[in-house]
Design a protein around this motif. Sequence first.
Motif, short mmCIF file in Angstrom:
data_model
loop_
_atom_site.label_atom_id
_atom_site.label_comp_id
_atom_site.label_asym_id
_atom_site.label_seq_id
_atom_site.Cartn_x
_atom_site.Cartn_y
_atom_site.Cartn_z
N MET A 1 27.96 41.22 -33.55
CA MET A 1 28.56 42.20 -32.59
C MET A 1 29.00 43.48 -33.33
O MET A 1 29.64 43.40 -34.37
CB MET A 1 29.82 41.58 -31.95
CG MET A 1 29.57 40.87 -30.62
SD MET A 1 28.78 41.89 -29.41
CE MET A 1 30.19 42.52 -28.52
N SER A 2 28.63 44.61 -32.78
CA SER A 2 29.12 45.87 -33.37
C SER A 2 30.48 46.20 -32.76
O SER A 2 30.65 46.10 -31.54
CB SER A 2 28.18 47.02 -33.03
OG SER A 2 26.83 46.61 -33.09
N ILE A 3 31.43 46.59 -33.59
CA ILE A 3 32.74 46.98 -33.07
C ILE A 3 32.65 48.44 -32.66
O ILE A 3 32.07 49.25 -33.38
CB ILE A 3 33.86 46.95 -34.15
CG1 ILE A 3 33.65 45.82 -35.15
CG2 ILE A 3 35.25 46.95 -33.53
CD1 ILE A 3 34.58 45.93 -36.35
N VAL A 4 33.24 48.78 -31.51
CA VAL A 4 33.30 50.18 -31.10
C VAL A 4 34.68 50.70 -31.43
O VAL A 4 35.69 50.12 -31.04
CB VAL A 4 33.02 50.34 -29.59
CG1 VAL A 4 33.12 51.81 -29.18
CG2 VAL A 4 31.64 49.79 -29.24
N ILE A 5 34.71 51.80 -32.20
CA ILE A 5 36.00 52.37 -32.63
C ILE A 5 36.11 53.78 -32.08
O ILE A 5 35.19 54.59 -32.26
CB ILE A 5 36.07 52.39 -34.17
CG1 ILE A 5 36.05 50.95 -34.69
CG2 ILE A 5 37.30 53.14 -34.66
CD1 ILE A 5 36.01 50.85 -36.19
N SER A 6 37.21 54.08 -31.41
CA SER A 6 37.32 55.44 -30.88
C SER A 6 38.47 56.22 -31.50
O SER A 6 38.58 57.43 -31.29
CB SER A 6 37.43 55.44 -29.35
OG SER A 6 38.46 54.56 -28.99
N SER A 7 39.32 55.56 -32.28
CA SER A 7 40.40 56.33 -32.90
C SER A 7 40.17 56.50 -34.40
O SER A 7 39.60 55.63 -35.07
CB SER A 7 41.77 55.66 -32.63
OG SER A 7 42.08 54.75 -33.65
N VAL A 8 40.61 57.65 -34.90
CA VAL A 8 40.46 57.98 -36.32
C VAL A 8 41.23 56.96 -37.16
O VAL A 8 40.75 56.49 -38.19
CB VAL A 8 40.96 59.42 -36.58
CG1 VAL A 8 41.07 59.72 -38.07
CG2 VAL A 8 40.03 60.43 -35.89
N LYS A 9 42.42 56.63 -36.68
CA LYS A 9 43.27 55.70 -37.42
C LYS A 9 42.58 54.35 -37.61
O LYS A 9 42.55 53.78 -38.70
CB LYS A 9 44.58 55.52 -36.63
CG LYS A 9 45.76 55.23 -37.49
CD LYS A 9 47.03 55.39 -36.70
CE LYS A 9 48.06 54.42 -37.27
NZ LYS A 9 49.19 54.24 -36.39
N GLU A 10 41.97 53.86 -36.53
CA GLU A 10 41.25 52.57 -36.58
C GLU A 10 40.06 52.66 -37.53
O GLU A 10 39.74 51.72 -38.25
CB GLU A 10 40.72 52.22 -35.18
CG GLU A 10 41.61 51.28 -34.41
CD GLU A 10 41.80 49.96 -35.16
OE1 GLU A 10 40.82 49.19 -35.26
OE2 GLU A 10 42.92 49.73 -35.66
N MET A 11 39.37 53.82 -37.49
CA MET A 11 38.20 54.00 -38.36
C MET A 11 38.64 53.98 -39.82
O MET A 11 38.02 53.32 -40.65
CB MET A 11 37.49 55.32 -38.01
CG MET A 11 36.11 55.46 -38.63
SD MET A 11 34.91 54.24 -38.06
CE MET A 11 34.56 53.34 -39.56
N VAL A 88 24.19 46.83 -36.21
CA VAL A 88 25.10 47.81 -36.81
C VAL A 88 26.51 47.21 -36.84
O VAL A 88 26.91 46.51 -35.91
CB VAL A 88 25.05 49.10 -35.95
CG1 VAL A 88 26.25 49.97 -36.17
CG2 VAL A 88 23.75 49.84 -36.23
N ASP A 89 27.26 47.45 -37.92
CA ASP A 89 28.59 46.84 -38.02
C ASP A 89 29.62 47.53 -37.15
O ASP A 89 30.43 46.87 -36.50
CB ASP A 89 29.03 46.84 -39.50
CG ASP A 89 28.10 45.99 -40.32
OD1 ASP A 89 28.35 44.78 -40.41
OD2 ASP A 89 27.08 46.51 -40.82
N ALA A 90 29.62 48.88 -37.16
CA ALA A 90 30.62 49.59 -36.35
C ALA A 90 30.02 50.85 -35.74
O ALA A 90 29.18 51.51 -36.36
CB ALA A 90 31.83 49.93 -37.19
N ILE A 91 30.47 51.15 -34.53
CA ILE A 91 30.06 52.38 -33.85
C ILE A 91 31.32 53.23 -33.74
O ILE A 91 32.31 52.81 -33.13
CB ILE A 91 29.53 52.08 -32.43
CG1 ILE A 91 28.39 51.04 -32.49
CG2 ILE A 91 29.08 53.37 -31.74
CD1 ILE A 91 27.99 50.49 -31.11
N PHE A 92 31.28 54.41 -34.35
CA PHE A 92 32.44 55.31 -34.25
C PHE A 92 32.14 56.28 -33.10
O PHE A 92 31.17 57.05 -33.16
CB PHE A 92 32.63 56.05 -35.58
CG PHE A 92 33.86 56.92 -35.62
CD1 PHE A 92 35.06 56.50 -35.04
CD2 PHE A 92 33.83 58.15 -36.28
CE1 PHE A 92 36.20 57.30 -35.07
CE2 PHE A 92 34.97 58.96 -36.32
CZ PHE A 92 36.15 58.52 -35.73
#
Length: 284
Positions: A1-11, A88-92
């Motif tokens: 599963m790709s994680i979806v990240i929408s905040s800069v802090k989380e990224m 993909v590991d993460a989607i920013f």
Amino acid sequence: MSIVISSVKEMHRLSSELKRANNKIGFVPTMGYLHEGHISLIRASKRKSDATVVSIFVNPIQFAPNEDFNKYPRDFNRDKKMLQSEGVDAIFYPSSSEIYPENFQTYVTVEKISQILEGTFRPAHFKGVTTIVNILFNCVKPDIVFFGQKDAQQAAIIKQMIADLKMDIEISIEPIVREQDGLAMSSRNIYLNEKERRDALVLYNSLCLAEKLINSGERNKERIVTEMQLIINSVESSKIDYIEIVEQTTFSISNTLERGKSYYVLVACWIGTTRLIDNILVTI
Ligand code: AMP
């Protein structure tokens, strides 16, 4: 599963965590509406790194007010499915206000290479590109980044920025992925109607002719450009912005081609109301 990240802090948090676990982070920045060209960058990242992050962000500051920011194609759910099936590991996927809060005022400019070719026709474009790429690099903290030769000038500018600003980042430039008939894949191809889609082939055809001329000994730029113009101008829907030949590494404009060097033959051209760019790399 790709994680979806929408905040800069989380990224920031995820990148630091990946680094602490000794992962080499591969990063592919995109504006979404993904096609095989993007996928080839992602596959390259998966081969050359331990964790792949893909960003999707239609960057408002790289579009001039009269350009296609509002109508630029967007389909996050479709993109997400494609990215998940690529592993993909993460989607920013940040919002505009997350990246550019009200008091934002810092820009990054690469001076000389940004002013020629695309820079002549889109004066503020590369300042927007280098600024967002810097921000994204700071969020993702990549070890290796992947850009397409499709945007050869952009890739050269990013390479220059990485060197000038002493960023500890490797850059890999991947070949252009084309449709079966030769048209370079682009999210903007969707703007073309059926006839324009056929007409758009003149870009690739003109580049193939340039390559053929060079391979058969032509060294004079003007003569190559004139032959290319004939092909492109043969369709009524076309309007050329520029045809140029530059040395591969310096991006300096060459009037005569020299043995032992590699050159990009570049074209930017309107087909109806759609602006397309393409290029070919030739070694003499
Ligand atoms: P974009 O989403 O158009 O900003 O493109 C994101 C990245 O994909 C850039 O590094 C582009 O150069 C690259 N890219 C776009 N089209 C292609 C293509 N047809 N082949 C290879 N790379 C591409």
